[in-house]
Design an enzyme around this catalytic site. Structure first.
Site, PDB file in Angstrom:
ATOM      1  CB  CYS A  82      -7.825  76.033  60.528  1.00 19.68           C
ATOM      2  SG  CYS A  82      -6.826  74.512  60.634  1.00 19.68           S
ATOM      3  CG  HIS A 194      -4.102  78.754  61.694  1.00 20.10           C
ATOM      4  ND1 HIS A 194      -5.151  78.717  62.579  1.00 20.10           N
ATOM      5  CD2 HIS A 194      -3.797  77.462  61.415  1.00 20.10           C
ATOM      6  CE1 HIS A 194      -5.466  77.459  62.841  1.00 20.10           C
ATOM      7  NE2 HIS A 194      -4.663  76.673  62.136  1.00 20.10           N
ATOM      8  CD  GLU A 196      -5.360  82.161  63.673  1.00 16.94           C
ATOM      9  OE1 GLU A 196      -5.441  80.991  64.093  1.00 16.94           O
ATOM     10  OE2 GLU A 196      -5.742  82.500  62.526  1.00 16.94           O
TER      11      GLU A 196
END
Length: 213
Positions: A82, A194, A196
């Site tokens: 990001c 992202h 994650e």
């Protein structure tokens, strides 16, 4: 012994969610803002949430900008996420003009708020979006097990614009606007989305990153 990954903690980032995802895929991960500790690591992850200028100021105060440049010069594994991807570039137009780490030639610019036909587009872009892997990246070990148009999760208002198409690993669309959402250059790989927060496909990407260390 498992490889050591350090998440760069410069006080502006989703450090702990990235660490939890790394642990989930079996990586030996910690976080640090001490450049001296980087030498013991096998890879660094540079996350980020917030404004470009604030992030660069924090990196500079902590001496992390120089450490990241040294790391990149040595072609050692570095992953940006990001804002962490945007910081790798030369400059950003977010709230003025700010110099970046200059690890990848190019700029960071604001996403368009209207389509070419004049329809409004929501900025920031928030949510899932299909990502188109470049031909070269799709055949790499990093992309193993990932569909060429898989959905990833995004939250951002600015995007990175590499100077060279050779650095583009993936693209996606904001309305009718196509832009770069992942880059790869030397030992550096970074995503605007992202991993994650991107469910199984994001976990697969992180697992691939770890398996290459």
């Amino acid at each position: 012994m498992s490889k050591q990954v350090i998440v760069v903690d410069y006080q502006l980032g989703n450090v702990f969610s990235v660490m939890e995802a790394c642990r989930y895929v079996g990586l030996n991960v910690t976080h640090s803002r001490d450049p001296d500790q980087f030498e013991s690591a096998d890879a660094l992850i540079l996350p980020g949430v917030g404004a470009f200028g604030d992030a660069m100021e924090s990196l500079q105060k902590l001496g992390l900008d120089k450490a990241l440049r040294r790391w990149s010069d040595q072609q050692r594994p570095l992953m940006g996420i990001c804002l962490g991807m945007q910081l790798l570039f030369e400059e950003s137009t977010e709230f003025g003009h700010h110099s970046g780490l200059s690890l990848i030639p190019g700029t960071v610019e604001r996403l368009p708020s209207v389509t070419q036909a004049g329809s409004k587009l929501r900025v920031p872009k928030v949510g899932w979006s299909p990502v188109q892997l470049s031909q070269g990246f799709a055949s790499s070990e990093l992309a193993k097990g990932i569909d060429g148009s898989a959905d990833f999760y995004f939250v951002h208002s600015y995007y990175a614009k590499p100077a060279s198409l050779d650095d583009v690993a993936a693209t996606c669309c904001h309305g009718d606007f196509s832009y770069c959402c992942a880059v790869r250059r030397g030992g550096t790989f970074a995503t605007q989305f992202h991993p994650e927060k991107s469910s199984e496909v994001g976990i697969t990407l992180l697992r691939n990153f770890g398996s290459m260390l």
